[in-house]
Design a protein around this motif. Structure first.
Motif, mmCIF file in Angstrom:
data_model
loop_
_atom_site.group_PDB
_atom_site.id
_atom_site.type_symbol
_atom_site.label_atom_id
_atom_site.label_comp_id
_atom_site.label_asym_id
_atom_site.label_seq_id
_atom_site.Cartn_x
_atom_site.Cartn_y
_atom_site.Cartn_z
ATOM 1 N N VAL B 186 0.837 -1.205 0.000
ATOM 2 C CA VAL B 186 0.000 0.000 0.000
ATOM 3 C C VAL B 186 0.872 1.255 0.000
ATOM 4 C CG1 VAL B 186 -1.618 1.344 1.393
ATOM 5 C CG2 VAL B 186 -2.030 -1.081 1.033
ATOM 6 N N THR B 187 1.923 1.255 0.841
ATOM 7 C CA THR B 187 2.767 2.442 0.903
ATOM 8 C C THR B 187 3.626 2.585 -0.346
ATOM 9 O OG1 THR B 187 4.321 1.161 2.199
ATOM 10 C CG2 THR B 187 2.895 2.649 3.417
ATOM 11 N N GLY B 188 3.720 1.519 -1.146
ATOM 12 C CA GLY B 188 4.501 1.604 -2.375
ATOM 13 C C GLY B 188 3.787 2.356 -3.482
ATOM 14 N N ILE B 189 2.534 2.719 -3.258
ATOM 15 C CA ILE B 189 1.791 3.427 -4.303
ATOM 16 C C ILE B 189 1.907 4.923 -4.071
ATOM 17 C CG2 ILE B 189 -0.508 3.827 -5.249
ATOM 18 C CD1 ILE B 189 -1.103 0.904 -4.702
ATOM 19 N N ASP B 190 2.318 5.647 -5.088
ATOM 20 C CA ASP B 190 2.541 7.092 -5.004
ATOM 21 C C ASP B 190 1.268 7.808 -4.561
ATOM 22 O OD1 ASP B 190 3.125 9.702 -5.370
ATOM 23 O OD2 ASP B 190 3.593 9.558 -7.508
ATOM 24 N N PRO B 191 1.298 8.492 -3.402
ATOM 25 C CA PRO B 191 0.074 9.163 -2.933
ATOM 26 C C PRO B 191 -0.431 10.229 -3.902
ATOM 27 C CG PRO B 191 1.945 9.653 -1.489
ATOM 28 C CD PRO B 191 2.413 8.630 -2.454
ATOM 29 N N ALA B 192 0.446 10.727 -4.784
ATOM 30 C CA ALA B 192 -0.001 11.739 -5.752
ATOM 31 C C ALA B 192 -1.073 11.154 -6.684
ATOM 32 C CB ALA B 192 1.178 12.253 -6.574
ATOM 33 N N LEU B 193 -1.051 9.820 -6.891
ATOM 34 C CA LEU B 193 -2.064 9.216 -7.765
ATOM 35 C C LEU B 193 -3.445 9.399 -7.168
ATOM 36 C CD1 LEU B 193 -0.349 5.879 -8.825
ATOM 37 C CD2 LEU B 193 -0.450 8.045 -10.044
ATOM 38 N N GLU B 194 -3.525 9.191 -5.832
ATOM 39 C CA GLU B 194 -4.825 9.350 -5.197
ATOM 40 C C GLU B 194 -5.254 10.816 -5.238
ATOM 41 O OE1 GLU B 194 -5.182 8.584 -1.028
ATOM 42 O OE2 GLU B 194 -7.352 8.447 -1.186
ATOM 43 N N GLN B 195 -4.291 11.719 -5.025
ATOM 44 C CA GLN B 195 -4.624 13.145 -5.073
ATOM 45 C C GLN B 195 -5.109 13.528 -6.465
ATOM 46 O OE1 GLN B 195 -1.006 15.046 -3.735
ATOM 47 N NE2 GLN B 195 -1.613 14.847 -1.602
ATOM 48 N N ALA B 196 -4.429 12.995 -7.481
ATOM 49 C CA ALA B 196 -4.834 13.307 -8.850
ATOM 50 C C ALA B 196 -6.256 12.814 -9.087
ATOM 51 C CB ALA B 196 -3.869 12.671 -9.843
ATOM 52 N N ALA B 197 -6.538 11.581 -8.626
ATOM 53 C CA ALA B 197 -7.880 11.039 -8.823
ATOM 54 C C ALA B 197 -8.913 11.896 -8.097
ATOM 55 C CB ALA B 197 -7.934 9.595 -8.325
ATOM 56 N N ALA B 198 -8.540 12.398 -6.901
ATOM 57 C CA ALA B 198 -9.484 13.231 -6.148
ATOM 58 C C ALA B 198 -9.772 14.524 -6.901
ATOM 59 C CB ALA B 198 -8.922 13.531 -4.758
ATOM 60 N N THR B 199 -8.734 15.185 -7.432
ATOM 61 C CA THR B 199 -8.990 16.436 -8.154
ATOM 62 C C THR B 199 -9.798 16.171 -9.421
ATOM 63 O OG1 THR B 199 -6.926 16.323 -9.393
ATOM 64 C CG2 THR B 199 -6.871 17.533 -7.328
ATOM 65 N N LEU B 200 -9.755 14.930 -9.923
ATOM 66 C CA LEU B 200 -10.540 14.607 -11.114
ATOM 67 C C LEU B 200 -11.962 14.197 -10.758
ATOM 68 C CD1 LEU B 200 -7.764 12.750 -13.080
ATOM 69 C CD2 LEU B 200 -8.870 14.880 -13.755
ATOM 70 N N GLY B 201 -12.301 14.281 -9.484
ATOM 71 C CA GLY B 201 -13.692 14.071 -9.095
ATOM 72 C C GLY B 201 -14.004 12.686 -8.565
ATOM 73 N N ALA B 202 -12.984 11.841 -8.316
ATOM 74 C CA ALA B 202 -13.261 10.498 -7.829
ATOM 75 C C ALA B 202 -13.492 10.531 -6.325
ATOM 76 C CB ALA B 202 -12.101 9.570 -8.159
ATOM 77 N N SER B 203 -14.571 9.897 -5.868
ATOM 78 C CA SER B 203 -14.847 9.823 -4.436
ATOM 79 C C SER B 203 -13.884 8.824 -3.807
ATOM 80 C CB SER B 203 -16.275 9.353 -4.210
ATOM 81 O OG SER B 203 -16.422 8.045 -4.719
ATOM 82 N N ALA B 204 -13.884 8.755 -2.475
ATOM 83 C CA ALA B 204 -12.946 7.870 -1.783
ATOM 84 C C ALA B 204 -13.099 6.429 -2.274
ATOM 85 C CB ALA B 204 -13.169 7.952 -0.276
ATOM 86 N N TRP B 205 -14.350 5.978 -2.435
ATOM 87 C CA TRP B 205 -14.562 4.598 -2.890
ATOM 88 C C TRP B 205 -14.061 4.422 -4.317
ATOM 89 C CZ3 TRP B 205 -14.803 -0.250 -2.252
ATOM 90 C CH2 TRP B 205 -15.332 -1.088 -3.237
ATOM 91 N N GLN B 206 -14.349 5.420 -5.181
ATOM 92 C CA GLN B 206 -13.895 5.316 -6.580
ATOM 93 C C GLN B 206 -12.372 5.296 -6.664
ATOM 94 O OE1 GLN B 206 -16.107 8.733 -8.026
ATOM 95 N NE2 GLN B 206 -17.280 7.426 -9.405
ATOM 96 N N ARG B 207 -11.722 6.087 -5.789
ATOM 97 C CA ARG B 207 -10.264 6.112 -5.810
ATOM 98 C C ARG B 207 -9.731 4.738 -5.432
ATOM 99 N NH1 ARG B 207 -11.125 11.333 -3.197
ATOM 100 N NH2 ARG B 207 -10.444 10.602 -1.163
ATOM 101 N N PHE B 208 -10.374 4.094 -4.439
ATOM 102 C CA PHE B 208 -9.928 2.757 -4.051
ATOM 103 C C PHE B 208 -10.188 1.765 -5.179
ATOM 104 C CE2 PHE B 208 -10.821 -1.435 -2.221
ATOM 105 C CZ PHE B 208 -9.583 -1.666 -1.627
ATOM 106 N N ARG B 209 -11.390 1.838 -5.729
ATOM 107 C CA ARG B 209 -11.828 0.872 -6.726
ATOM 108 C C ARG B 209 -11.031 0.983 -8.034
ATOM 109 N NH1 ARG B 209 -12.453 -1.519 -10.141
ATOM 110 N NH2 ARG B 209 -14.139 -2.419 -11.345
ATOM 111 N N HIS B 210 -10.771 2.212 -8.484
ATOM 112 C CA HIS B 210 -10.182 2.392 -9.812
ATOM 113 C C HIS B 210 -8.676 2.628 -9.794
ATOM 114 C CE1 HIS B 210 -14.017 2.417 -11.871
ATOM 115 N NE2 HIS B 210 -14.476 3.207 -10.913
#
Lengths: 361, 303
Positions: B186-210
């Motif tokens: 889990v920590t090996g995944i760049d946190p910027a990816l989640e931030q990018a997904a959030a700014t693109l409108g993905a909810s917490a569940w969508q960020r996890f799922r996609h």
């Protein structure tokens, strides 16, 4: 072009603060950004420019103040509710999705119909000139292509505001110039309101409609590139705008705008940008481009050449004075390292600043 | 003219050492020798020995007699299903617990403290955990007594010496391992990816799922395999906390009984081989499924 950006009149930062424990990364930053503007946040590292951007994007909560999009307060919204497009410094492309899926991600999350996603992604692809690359994974693209995907992905969701965090800092010098022109072209085509974070004054000067210079979490000066370049309001802003020669001296006379300094016995007269009084310590700031090898006389100071570099059109050299001041100058002729020269410039090319107060103000 | 030095004639090609190095075989390669010897003595030799032994039945008969006996006696072949019925749910429960906890721990500043607490059971050892569970969950244990005191139950719940006793013990001893592996993925995944997904409108569940889930799948598959193998070879807790004659008669108990109660090492080896192949089958199936997912680096890009 049917990528139509959401319309609004202004984004307003109202005394925004951000603390990290005892550290105030941002202090009372107020700023109004009008529709269609390209704003550059400029400053050295640690000045709070990326923090400002992250606060606007919602990736960092503000600890004071508010952010408004017209009449709507946005700093209380989660990032996914703000709908701002963001381009990250390392691009943050999704490595498991191809170019098309990366660009379409935001639209897919919004539950748009597939036909609409396809059409908009196609337009975005042609806007950033990446047709033919849509089925590649990010790992198969060059740095510049990844940058284009990141931009396309941020603008395809038609955001009211595009945020860019040092988007060119990972590219080599040639590509950086190329992408700089691309960002300008895309901005001209879409008219997207953009906030662009950079530590590179050339980038800020060439791209921005207005530049905001930050230092230690405080806005130092806001203005058009020409204004900041020609008339920096503070010593540190001048330092950032290429005034690399800083001559410390005593004020001997003030005549209206014109101030005369005594620098190691030489008389240097320039235009005061801040209030200085006779007898106080002040700095004369001169751009390296304006400091030339010349004759002894007014506004000239004796120096010994340290190095001289050939730059094609001219030479750029460094020198030091007997009192230990360092200079960067240009010259049309080569001068021998170790030789004694006089460096001089015109009155109006010299800006005089009061000695900065030590520490944070 | 004599002063001009003659360049040595290039008659020989590169030396043997250079040619070996070009093929990736240099002095450093020799450092694997101790490990190779170790593996040969402690893994390859016993495995080969057991494999051959399993085809030499003690009671005579043809070379497949042991295997035929195993698959014709329900008391023996049912151990496979019983072991799988413990190992697979336990591994899945551990993974399902580890993923959300790893996601939470990833964001914490006092990560080390919590990780230490979670990892503590690994240092206890199976027997100590079994003893603790017997005391705690037994008919006279604190858990049952508390429920009885509050009148929530009228007679003690049977929580040990059955399937659930072994299940609980495997979760406790297996979780730290599953968690540590999951946390590293889990920590090996760049946190910027989640931030990018959030700014693109993905909810917490969508960020996890996609974003997170597809990038985590290969790592979770490996975590599953390693945790599964651990749970599959359960022995002490199945004996101490389970019903070793009934529902928790796992395959390792059958092997131990054959070898050390019937003194039929050949049969014991045959059961061990069967155990190995069942594990191998599951592990290969899970690892093969990784091919369905993206397996490249989980950071933004070259950066």
């Amino acid at each position: 072009m049917t990528i139509a950006l959401s319309q609004f009149d202004e984004v307003r930062l109202d005394r925004v603060s951000r603390d990290f424990g005892a550290l105030n990364a941002l202090r009372d930053v107020s700023l109004t950004i009008r529709r269609g503007e390209f704003i550059a946040l400029l400053g050295p590292s640690g000045c709070g420019k990326s923090t400002t951007l992250n606060c606007i994007a919602g990736l960092l909560p503000v600890t004071g103040g508010a952010i408004w999009l017209d009449k709507n307060r946005v700093d209380t919204l989660r990032p996914e509710e703000r709908g701002f497009g963001m381009v990250f410094q390392n691009y943050a492309l999704f490595p498991h999705l191809n170019v098309r899926q990366n660009i379409g991600f935001g639209l897919k999350m919004r539950g748009r119909p597939k036909a609409e996603i396809d059409r908009k992604v196609d337009e975005a692809l042609s806007l950033v000139r990446l047709q033919g690359q849509e089925n590649k994974l990010p790992g198969q693209l060059s740095g510049g292509q990844q940058q284009r995907v990141a931009i396309a992905r941020a603008i395809v969701i038609e955001p009211p505001l595009v945020l860019m965090d040092e988007p060119l800092s990972n590219l080599d010098a040639k590509l950086r110039l190329e992408m700089r022109a691309e960002i300008r072209r895309i901005h001209n085509e879409l008219g997207a309101t953009t906030i662009y974070v950079t530590h590179d004054q050339d980038e800020a000067l060439s791209l921005a409609d207005r530049i905001v210079v930050l230092r230690d979490g405080v806005v130092r000066q806001v203005g058009a590139p020409k204004e900041l370049y020609e008339a920096p309001a503070h010593f540190d802003v001048a330092d950032f705008m290429g005034f690399r020669n800083k001559l410390r001296g005593k004020v001997v006379a003030v005549e209206g705008d014109r101030t005369i300094l005594d620098v190691e016995g030489a008389r240097i007269s320039g235009v005061a940008r801040e209030r200085v009084s006779v007898g106080s310590t002040a700095y004369a700031a001169i751009r390296s481009d304006d400091l030339e090898v010349g004759e002894a006389g007014p506004n000239a100071i004796a120096a010994t050449v340290d190095t001289i570099e050939y730059r094609g059109r001219e030479f750029v050299g460094t020198a030091h004075s007997a009192g230990g001041l360092d200079f960067v100058f240009r010259s049309h002729v080569s001068v021998e390292p170790g030789s004694r020269i006089h460096l001089r410039t015109e009155d109006e090319r010299i800006l005089v600043f009061a000695e900065p107060v030590q520490g944070r103000q | 003219m004599d002063a001009v030095a003659h360049a040595p004639a290039v008659e020989h090609g590169p030396s043997l050492r250079q040619r070996l190095e070009a093929r990736g075989f240099d002095a450093v390669t020799l450092l694997v020798i101790p490990a190779a010897i170790f593996s040969l003595l402690l893994f390859v030799y016993p495995f080969a020995f057991g494999f051959i032994l399993s085809f030499e039945p003690k009671a005579g008969g043809d070379w497949l007699a042991n295997y035929r006996r195993f698959f014709s006696d329900p008391f023996l072949y049912e151990t496979i299903a019983k072991t799988l019925w413990l190992a697979i749910p336990v591994t899945l429960v551990n993974l399902l617990l580890a993923v959300p906890i790893a996601f939470r721990v990833r964001l914490m500043r006092r990560q080390r403290l919590l990780t230490t607490l979670l990892v503590l059971p690994i240092t206890l050892g199976t027997v100590l955990v079994a003893e603790g569970l017997l005391n705690y969950l037994g008919p006279q244990g604190w858990f049952n007594r508390t429920l009885l005191t509050f009148g929530l139950i009228s007679q003690p719940l049977k929580l040990v010496h059955n399937y659930w006793g072994v299940f609980a013990s495997l979760v406790i001893t297996g979780f730290p391992f599953t968690f540590l592996l999951t946390l590293s993925y889990v920590t090996g995944i760049d946190p910027a990816l989640e931030q990018a997904a959030a700014t693109l409108g993905a909810s917490a569940w969508q960020r996890f799922r996609h974003i997170y889930l597809p990038l985590l799948m290969p790592g979770l598959a490996i975590t599953f395999c390693l945790s599964f193998v651990q749970a599959f070879s359960v022995f002490p807790s199945a004996v101490l906390l389970g019903e070793p004659a009934g529902p928790t008669r796992v395959i390792s108990i059958a092997a131990a009984q054959a070898a050390f109660e019937e003194y039929d090492y050949s049969m014991g080896s045959a059961i061990a081989m069967i155990m190995g192949f069942v594990q191998l089958g599951i592990v290969v199936a899970v690892l093969a499924s990784r091919g369905l997912f993206y397996r490249g680096p989980a950071s933004g890009a070259k950066g």
